[in-house]
Design a protein around this motif. Sequence first.
Motif, PDB file in Angstrom:
ATOM      1  N   GLU A 116       0.836  -1.210   0.000  1.00  0.00           N
ATOM      2  CA  GLU A 116       0.000   0.000   0.000  1.00  0.00           C
ATOM      3  C   GLU A 116       0.866   1.253   0.000  1.00  0.00           C
ATOM      4  O   GLU A 116       0.583   2.216  -0.722  1.00  0.00           O
ATOM      5  N   GLU A 117       1.913   1.245   0.781  1.00  0.00           N
ATOM      6  CA  GLU A 117       2.817   2.399   0.844  1.00  0.00           C
ATOM      7  C   GLU A 117       3.536   2.621  -0.479  1.00  0.00           C
ATOM      8  O   GLU A 117       3.742   3.765  -0.916  1.00  0.00           O
ATOM      9  N   LEU A 118       3.931   1.510  -1.137  1.00  0.00           N
ATOM     10  CA  LEU A 118       4.660   1.592  -2.400  1.00  0.00           C
ATOM     11  C   LEU A 118       3.733   1.748  -3.602  1.00  0.00           C
ATOM     12  O   LEU A 118       4.203   1.931  -4.726  1.00  0.00           O
ATOM     13  N   GLU A 119       2.415   1.648  -3.362  1.00  0.00           N
ATOM     14  CA  GLU A 119       1.400   1.772  -4.401  1.00  0.00           C
ATOM     15  C   GLU A 119       1.598   0.742  -5.511  1.00  0.00           C
ATOM     16  O   GLU A 119       1.576   1.059  -6.696  1.00  0.00           O
ATOM     17  N   VAL A 120       1.789  -0.510  -5.073  1.00  0.00           N
ATOM     18  CA  VAL A 120       1.855  -1.627  -6.011  1.00  0.00           C
ATOM     19  C   VAL A 120       0.701  -2.578  -5.702  1.00  0.00           C
ATOM     20  O   VAL A 120       0.029  -2.460  -4.681  1.00  0.00           O
ATOM     21  N   GLU A 121       0.465  -3.508  -6.598  1.00  0.00           N
ATOM     22  CA  GLU A 121      -0.638  -4.445  -6.452  1.00  0.00           C
ATOM     23  C   GLU A 121      -0.526  -5.244  -5.155  1.00  0.00           C
ATOM     24  O   GLU A 121       0.566  -5.727  -4.808  1.00  0.00           O
TER      25      GLU A 121
END
Length: 306
Positions: A116-121
């Motif tokens: 979520e922090e890295l904005e990945v799946e």
Amino acid sequence: MPDYKLRRSLLYVPGNMPSMLQNIPIFNCDSVIIDLEDAVPLSEKDAARHLVKRFLMQYTDRNKELLVRINPLDTRWGYEDLKVVLPAMPDGIRLPKADTPEIVERLDTLLTEFEEELEVEIGRFGILPSLESALGVINAVGIARSSQRIFALAFGAEDYTASMEIERSRGGEELFNARTRVLWAAKANGIQALDTIFADVGDMEGLRAETELAKRLGYTGKCLVNPRQIEVVHEVFAPKKHEVEYALQVIEAIQRARQLGTGVISLGGKMVDAPVVKRAARVLRTAYAHGMVDTLIDEEAIHGAQ
């Protein structure tokens, strides 16, 4: 269709050795486990995780699966390992000392938070739990079910024998029950089972014998400590020519049976039914991954048209 990714060979590479990290692209293994745990002295753990991050950031044209073995989450290094290396996008995390389902669930939660922090799946990072103690082996089924991120279970014999207060022998008789229990848990949950390292890098015949045993039991891959071991392991896990030829005959026979409106047919005087077809399909999937056949078998050939 399930993930049929080939994981015959998983090579450990120390995370504190730049020369070994630089050679990862040329190693002919299916997966690499970059090690931040046992291979790295306590005094070098902080530097090693940053070295690994820099390597992963630079290794953009990846030709193999990249996993990072972090330190156990109950140590002061485990969380920091995740914090530093995950932004560099490894394929997954090798979790050591996976003794209980709760430990895996904790890692799953942390990975979700980082995603979520890295904005990945969500689910981007896989988990490979290492069962390397008596407690871990006992809890194998629960561990296998503890996260959707788990793609395989790995058996770790060195720590297991230490936990059992026994010596590891060349023949490995003392590992049979643990190997089987880990294997059952993996197969029951539809994931791969990966065998332990063979530590004597000079004993290629011993490596071959142990790998053949693991294959006969149902393991589909093996962890390695030296690039010299890769070729032997790949040779063992490759289907034999006669196995591929028979599997092709089985699939052809069952396709004829489908045309006749039955699920059973005879081949060479032996009945070909669903279990035989399933084994043949598994052989051909592996053969396809080895480049031994040109076409990947599809589900319709196994089950018939829906």
